[in-house]
Design an enzyme around this catalytic site. Structure first.
Site, PDB file in Angstrom:
ATOM      1  N   SER A   1       0.845  -1.199   0.000  1.00 36.98           N
ATOM      2  CA  SER A   1       0.000   0.000   0.000  1.00 36.98           C
ATOM      3  C   SER A   1       0.877   1.245   0.000  1.00 36.98           C
ATOM      4  O   SER A   1       2.078   1.183   0.240  1.00 36.98           O
ATOM      5  CB  SER A   1      -0.884   0.008   1.243  1.00 36.98           C
ATOM      6  N   LYS A   2       0.226   2.360  -0.260  1.00 39.99           N
ATOM      7  CA  LYS A   2       0.936   3.626  -0.256  1.00 39.99           C
ATOM      8  C   LYS A   2       1.543   3.888   1.125  1.00 39.99           C
ATOM      9  O   LYS A   2       2.615   4.462   1.241  1.00 39.99           O
ATOM     10  CB  LYS A   2      -0.033   4.740  -0.639  1.00 39.99           C
ATOM     11  N   ARG A   3       0.844   3.412   2.152  1.00 41.77           N
ATOM     12  CA  ARG A   3       1.351   3.632   3.503  1.00 41.77           C
ATOM     13  C   ARG A   3       2.714   2.962   3.729  1.00 41.77           C
ATOM     14  O   ARG A   3       3.581   3.508   4.393  1.00 41.77           O
ATOM     15  CB  ARG A   3       0.329   3.153   4.534  1.00 41.77           C
TER      16      ARG A   3
ATOM     17  N   GLY B   1       4.965   2.539   1.524  1.00 47.18           N
ATOM     18  CA  GLY B   1       5.936   3.398   0.852  1.00 47.18           C
ATOM     19  C   GLY B   1       6.295   4.593   1.704  1.00 47.18           C
ATOM     20  O   GLY B   1       7.470   4.925   1.871  1.00 47.18           O
ATOM     21  N   ASP B   2       5.272   5.230   2.272  1.00 47.49           N
ATOM     22  CA  ASP B   2       5.520   6.415   3.109  1.00 47.49           C
ATOM     23  C   ASP B   2       6.375   6.042   4.316  1.00 47.49           C
ATOM     24  O   ASP B   2       7.285   6.766   4.700  1.00 47.49           O
ATOM     25  CB  ASP B   2       4.192   7.014   3.594  1.00 47.49           C
TER      26      ASP B   2
END
Ligand code: GLU
Length: 520
Positions: free
Chosen positions: A262-264, A266-267
């Site tokens: 998920s994008k999370r 990556g962050d």
């Protein structure tokens, strides 16, 4: 069955930036098309207007342009199976909705959201299907006059697919093998909505794949549950003979822990999940992209290709797009999800950066230096790249840990390379390297060294060697580390002769005098 021309498509919905998993799906389609001399189609599936995001389509096109993944037909590419944007194909779909209605394979339903909710309250796990459809307000329970009257008076309706229960539906998947689903578990999916006069994803997708003569549907695993419905739709239309072959790709998984990337993730771990930087038009939020982070497109392509497939003994991991076209094998794609190893992505980028010329680093290096207020010439920048590209750097993780890696981005050269362009201003006496190497006698030795350097006329690596080496030998000194302190201000950097030659005689001596004055 007759051999068909390979025609595959990538069919994103323009609902936001393209996720990196979507890029891999498109890449596999591209590789498959190219290795079979086939066509690759770019179709925009925008029939759900509520999810439309402005800019998403251009973003997707720009992403593939950057990555070097090309299409033969489609939105912005032309071709004779268009239009390729589904919102421009309304009239085409209407005709096919009518075909199913006329054949009794679909029916019109008037149930309002309130009525559907009431049913859901009444019946546990309510599903609109063979067991419940006769309790609902639709063209199976109303007379044709009533149906006509409702439509005439402006009632909105949907068209539902009439799924016959109790049939084993076979999805013959190139990656997953034979997947069998009983039709009784499927619901009568909505195929069309009168409100916006548009079909839903399922109908538009099937009609377009048929009309665009798609031979293989290669897409993410998240679409596998829709596949039995799609098989039934092909049958209902009488297109079973030319139904595309399916290949559902496994998911990309989190680098650590379980579940879907998920994008999370990556962050949290500091890597992008989008090919290009994305500026959300509504929230204004900016999400990082591979391009802006300094990845080379070849590295991204190579890295993605190996998430879920590998060439086995046939080739090592470094593969160009041409190599990938040659060796890619759809049938050998993994059924299991692939962990998203972003450290490996950095490794690939390091490798591809080293493959290019030093001059090729210059445009990006110019930008990086500008952030430090430094300007230089292309020649000098390329020279610094040559001396420093093989170095290991320290970097901070988003968690604040200090780690080491090879120079994996052009930006990794800074602040490491600052001393090439700016003389050290201060010397930290507490620095281990300085403490150890700057002694009582050092200032005097460096002063002596300056006298020697004054005599060098050819201030190149060879010219310096010819004069300095014999002096070092004869004087019995080890001036290298103190000299490094003078020119760099720390225990890092390239070969000292290379550095001195780069700085030139005046600057070299100036830095030495300054260090002597500061450190004494
Ligand atoms: N529009 C779907 C998507 O956004 C396409 C799925 C398919 O390839 O059938 O991924």
């Amino acid at each position: 069955m007759q051999e068909r021309k390979v025609r595959v498509r990538f069919a994103p919905s323009p609902t936001g930036p393209l996720h990196i998993g979507g890029v891999r799906t498109a890449l596999y389609n591209y590789l498959f098309a190219k290795q079979h001399g086939g066509d690759f189609i770019f179709r925009i599936e925008d029939t759900d207007s509520t999810r439309f995001v402005p800019g998403a389509e251009d973003y997707i096109i720009e992403s593939f342009r950057w990555l070097g993944i090309t299409f033969d037909e489609g939105v912005s590419f032309g071709g004779n199976h268009g239009p390729y944007r589904q919102s421009e194909r309304r009239d085409i779909y209407k005709q096919y909705v009518k075909q199913l209605l006329d054949a009794g394979k679909a029916y019109i339903a008037f149930d309002t959201p309130e009525e559907l909710n009431a049913k859901r309250e009444e019946i546990d796990n309510f599903q609109y299907d063979a067991t419940t459809r006769l309790q609902m307000r639709n063209s199976l329970t109303l007379s044709s006059e009533e149906v006509e009257a409702l439509i005439q008076s402006g009632h909105q309706y949907v068209v539902r697919f009439k799924i016959e229960p109790g049939r084993d539906v076979v999805v013959d998947d190139i990656i997953r093998g034979r997947v069998v689903i009983n039709s009784s578990i499927l619901d009568d999916k909505v195929l069309y909505k009168s409100a916006d006069e548009l079909p839903t994803y399922h109908l538009a997708n099937i009609v377009d794949d048929h009309l665009m003569e798609v031979s293989h549907v290669i897409r993410g695993e998240e679409w596998l549950p829709s596949a039995p419905l799609h098989v039934l739709l092909y049958e209902a239309f009488g297109w079973a003979d030319t139904m595309p072959r399916f290949a559902h790709l496994s998911l990309l998984l989190k680098p650590v822990g379980n579940g879907k990337l998920s994008k999370r993730d990556g962050d949290k771990l500091g890597f992008p999940v989008f090919p290009l930087e994305w500026h959300d038009p509504k929230s204004g939020e900016v999400s990082s992209g591979y391009r802006e982070q300094g990845y080379l497109p070849q590295a991204v392509v190579n890295f993605l290709a190996l998430l879920g497939w590998n060439p086995g003994e046939a080739h090592d991991e470094m593969m160009s797009l041409d190599d990938l076209v040659k060796y890619f094998d759809l049938s050998k794609c993994s059924k299991n999800g692939a962990k998203f190893d972003y450290v490996k992505a950095q490794w690939f980028n390091h490798q591809y950066l080293l493959q290019q010329t030093d001059e090729a680093w210059v445009p990006a290096f110019t930008d990086v230096l500008a952030q430090y207020g430094i300007a230089s010439t292309p020649e000098r920048m390329a020279e610094v790249v040559r001396m420093m590209k093989q170095k290991v750097i320290e970097y901070q993780t988003p968690q604040g840990e200090t780690k080491k890696r090879n120079v994996s981005f052009v930006s990794d050269l800074m602040p490491l390379c600052r001393f090439f362009f700016e003389a050290p201003a201060d010397f930290n006496r507490e620095d281990k390297f300085i403490k150890k190497n700057w002694k009582e006698s050092t200032a005097a030795e460096m002063a002596q060294f300056i006298d020697v350097l004054q005599t060098v006329t050819d201030f190149t690596v060879e010219g310096l060697k010819a004069v300095v080496d014999p002096w070092v030998e004869q004087a019995g000194l080890r001036p290298w580390n103190p000299w490094r302190i003078c020119l760099v201000g720390a225990g890092l950097g390239p070969d000292m002769y290379e550095l001195a030659a780069f700085l030139g005689k005046d600057e070299t001596i100036r830095r030495m005098q300054y260090a002597i004055s500061k450190l004494g």
